[in-house]
Design an enzyme around this catalytic site. Structure first.
Site, PDB file in Angstrom:
ATOM      1  N   GLU A 128       0.938  -1.097   0.018  1.00 28.61           N
ATOM      2  CA  GLU A 128       0.110  -0.120   0.345  1.00 28.61           C
ATOM      3  C   GLU A 128       0.846   1.804  -0.262  1.00 28.61           C
ATOM      4  O   GLU A 128       0.351   2.550   0.132  1.00 28.61           O
ATOM      5  CB  GLU A 128      -0.993  -0.108   1.227  1.00 28.61           C
ATOM      6  CG  GLU A 128      -2.484  -0.806   1.490  1.00 28.61           C
ATOM      7  CD  GLU A 128      -2.119  -2.576   1.512  1.00 28.61           C
ATOM      8  OE1 GLU A 128      -1.136  -2.680   1.925  1.00 28.61           O
ATOM      9  OE2 GLU A 128      -2.593  -3.356   0.545  1.00 28.61           O
TER      10      GLU A 128
ATOM     11  N   ILE B   6      10.066  -9.445   4.586  1.00 23.70           N
ATOM     12  CA  ILE B   6      11.009 -10.436   4.786  1.00 23.70           C
ATOM     13  C   ILE B   6      10.640 -11.831   4.495  1.00 23.70           C
ATOM     14  O   ILE B   6       9.467 -12.525   3.729  1.00 23.70           O
ATOM     15  CB  ILE B   6      10.968 -11.577   6.821  1.00 23.70           C
ATOM     16  CG1 ILE B   6      10.963  -9.413   6.896  1.00 23.70           C
ATOM     17  CG2 ILE B   6      11.066 -12.086   6.974  1.00 23.70           C
ATOM     18  CD1 ILE B   6      10.847  -9.630   8.188  1.00 23.70           C
TER      19      ILE B   6
ATOM     20  N   THR C 265       7.292 -14.564   3.655  1.00 25.19           N
ATOM     21  CA  THR C 265       6.604 -13.941   2.694  1.00 25.19           C
ATOM     22  C   THR C 265       6.765 -14.571   1.431  1.00 25.19           C
ATOM     23  O   THR C 265       7.609 -14.525   0.710  1.00 25.19           O
ATOM     24  CB  THR C 265       6.724 -12.049   2.480  1.00 25.19           C
ATOM     25  OG1 THR C 265       6.348 -12.377   3.554  1.00 25.19           O
ATOM     26  CG2 THR C 265       6.217 -12.119   1.369  1.00 25.19           C
TER      27      THR C 265
ATOM     28  N   HIS D  51       5.069 -14.955  -1.805  1.00 26.82           N
ATOM     29  CA  HIS D  51       5.276 -13.928  -3.622  1.00 26.82           C
ATOM     30  C   HIS D  51       6.136 -12.889  -2.054  1.00 26.82           C
ATOM     31  O   HIS D  51       5.687 -11.358  -3.500  1.00 26.82           O
ATOM     32  CB  HIS D  51       3.497 -13.464  -3.445  1.00 26.82           C
ATOM     33  CG  HIS D  51       3.118 -12.993  -2.424  1.00 26.82           C
ATOM     34  ND1 HIS D  51       2.620 -13.502  -1.258  1.00 26.82           N
ATOM     35  CD2 HIS D  51       1.707 -12.110  -1.466  1.00 26.82           C
ATOM     36  CE1 HIS D  51       1.896 -12.550   0.190  1.00 26.82           C
ATOM     37  NE2 HIS D  51       1.327 -12.208  -0.673  1.00 26.82           N
TER      38      HIS D  51
ATOM     39  N   PHE E 158      13.041   5.632  -1.101  1.00 29.24           N
ATOM     40  CA  PHE E 158      12.530   4.020  -1.007  1.00 29.24           C
ATOM     41  C   PHE E 158      13.536   3.316   0.649  1.00 29.24           C
ATOM     42  O   PHE E 158      14.882   3.660   0.427  1.00 29.24           O
ATOM     43  CB  PHE E 158      13.089   3.699  -2.146  1.00 29.24           C
ATOM     44  CG  PHE E 158      12.753   1.658  -2.377  1.00 29.24           C
ATOM     45  CD1 PHE E 158      11.978   0.899  -3.127  1.00 29.24           C
ATOM     46  CD2 PHE E 158      13.508   1.029  -1.571  1.00 29.24           C
ATOM     47  CE1 PHE E 158      11.266   0.434  -2.776  1.00 29.24           C
ATOM     48  CE2 PHE E 158      13.335  -0.088  -1.663  1.00 29.24           C
ATOM     49  CZ  PHE E 158      12.469  -0.926  -2.142  1.00 29.24           C
TER      50      PHE E 158
ATOM     51  N   ARG F 119      19.425  -3.539  10.150  1.00 28.58           N
ATOM     52  CA  ARG F 119      18.938  -2.891   9.427  1.00 28.58           C
ATOM     53  C   ARG F 119      17.612  -1.459   9.772  1.00 28.58           C
ATOM     54  O   ARG F 119      17.750  -0.369   9.358  1.00 28.58           O
ATOM     55  CB  ARG F 119      19.122  -3.119   7.836  1.00 28.58           C
ATOM     56  CG  ARG F 119      19.598  -3.821   7.125  1.00 28.58           C
ATOM     57  CD  ARG F 119      18.778  -4.770   5.771  1.00 28.58           C
ATOM     58  NE  ARG F 119      19.980  -5.131   5.657  1.00 28.58           N
ATOM     59  CZ  ARG F 119      20.993  -6.291   5.587  1.00 28.58           C
ATOM     60  NH1 ARG F 119      20.403  -6.717   6.925  1.00 28.58           N
ATOM     61  NH2 ARG F 119      21.247  -7.448   4.437  1.00 28.58           N
TER      62      ARG F 119
HETATM   63  C1  DLZ Z   1       0.949 -10.490   2.854  1.00 22.46           C
HETATM   64  C2  DLZ Z   1       1.649  -9.966   3.675  1.00 22.46           C
HETATM   65  C3  DLZ Z   1       2.752 -10.597   3.677  1.00 22.46           C
HETATM   66  C4  DLZ Z   1       2.500 -12.007   3.586  1.00 22.46           C
HETATM   67  N1  DLZ Z   1       3.787 -10.616   3.803  1.00 22.46           N
HETATM   68  C5  DLZ Z   1       3.880  -8.792   4.135  1.00 22.46           C
HETATM   69  C6  DLZ Z   1       5.557  -8.515   4.138  1.00 22.46           C
HETATM   70  O1  DLZ Z   1       6.238  -9.330   4.258  1.00 22.46           O
HETATM   71  N2  DLZ Z   1       5.558  -7.057   4.186  1.00 22.46           N
HETATM   72  C7  DLZ Z   1       4.595  -6.299   4.714  1.00 22.46           C
HETATM   73  O2  DLZ Z   1       4.824  -5.404   3.795  1.00 22.46           O
HETATM   74  N3  DLZ Z   1       3.549  -6.488   3.829  1.00 22.46           N
HETATM   75  C8  DLZ Z   1       3.505  -7.754   3.705  1.00 22.46           C
HETATM   76  N4  DLZ Z   1       1.830  -8.164   3.553  1.00 22.46           N
HETATM   77  C9  DLZ Z   1       1.391  -7.229   3.332  1.00 22.46           C
HETATM   78  C10 DLZ Z   1       0.954  -6.906   2.221  1.00 22.46           C
HETATM   79  O3  DLZ Z   1       1.818  -5.831   1.709  1.00 22.46           O
HETATM   80  C11 DLZ Z   1      -0.464  -5.771   1.330  1.00 22.46           C
HETATM   81  O4  DLZ Z   1      -1.172  -5.020   3.014  1.00 22.46           O
HETATM   82  C12 DLZ Z   1      -1.602  -6.985   1.830  1.00 22.46           C
HETATM   83  O5  DLZ Z   1      -1.104  -7.848   0.555  1.00 22.46           O
HETATM   84  C13 DLZ Z   1      -2.992  -6.359   1.039  1.00 22.46           C
HETATM   85  O6  DLZ Z   1      -3.036  -5.457   0.258  1.00 22.46           O
END
Ligand code: DLZ
Length: 163
Positions: free
Chosen positions: A58, A82, A86, A88, A113, A127
């Site tokens: 977002e 991380i 995660t 994807h 960034f 970090r």
């Molecule tokens: C869903 C998700 C996952 C699995 N991992 C992370 C992460 O490691 N860091 C992060 O900032 N956000 C993660 N999110 C949330 C997504 O950025 C996002 O908020 C959701 O997919 C909803 O759009």
């Protein structure tokens, strides 16, 4: 020949931090580092605003809307992806990097960034420590340098041209 550079002087700059809540055990530290950098560089607390978003995905749109307000000189995006947790990871990391680049290009406002992409929580925490080793600090100072650079460049732009 002219060499034009920004400075590390944040006096008079209005800065918005856009901070992802996901992995907040890290992003809170990035936020702290960014705030410390800005106030140490002379920014007034009243000129700093903090926007929280659910996750790193977002960040770009919120940064673009904040930058479009016409009331900020720079935006700093802070998030933490991380890999180990995660699946994807690559998709989100790529979308965030491209999204932030596009938001800066569309608005003409520097958007830094400050998104960590690490293999583990330990690497992320390393970090987000104290002082200038904190990536939030680093991103905030990059934003200050770009905002002060743009002020100089805009003063040099020919009459009628605003970039
Ligand atoms: C869903 C998700 C996952 C699995 N991992 C992370 C992460 O490691 N860091 C992060 O900032 N956000 C993660 N999110 C949330 C997504 O950025 C996002 O908020 C959701 O997919 C909803 O759009």
């Amino acid at each position: 020949m002219a060499i034009i550079e920004g400075t590390k002087d944040a006096r008079g700059l209005r800065v918005t931090l856009v901070v992802a809540r996901f992995n907040d055990f890290v992003t809170e530290r990035l936020q702290r580092g960014a705030l410390e950098a800005l106030t140490t560089a002379g920014a007034r607390e009243a000129d700093i605003s903090i926007v929280h978003v659910p996750g790193s995905f977002e960040l770009p749109l919120a940064a673009q809307v904040a930058a479009s307000s016409g009331e900020v000189d720079a935006v700093v995006c802070l998030g933490c992806l991380i890999k180990g947790e995660t699946v994807h990871f690559e998709y989100i990391a790529s979308a965030v990097a491209h999204g932030i680049t596009a938001a800066a290009a569309v608005t003409g406002v520097p958007i830094a960034f400050g998104v960590l992409t690490t293999d583990s929580a330990e690497q992320a925490l390393a970090r987000a420590g104290a002082g200038s080793a904190n990536k939030g600090w680093e991103a905030a100072m990059a934003a200050v340098e770009m905002a002060t650079l743009f002020r100089k460049l805009r003063r040099r732009a020919p009459e009628g041209i605003r970039v």
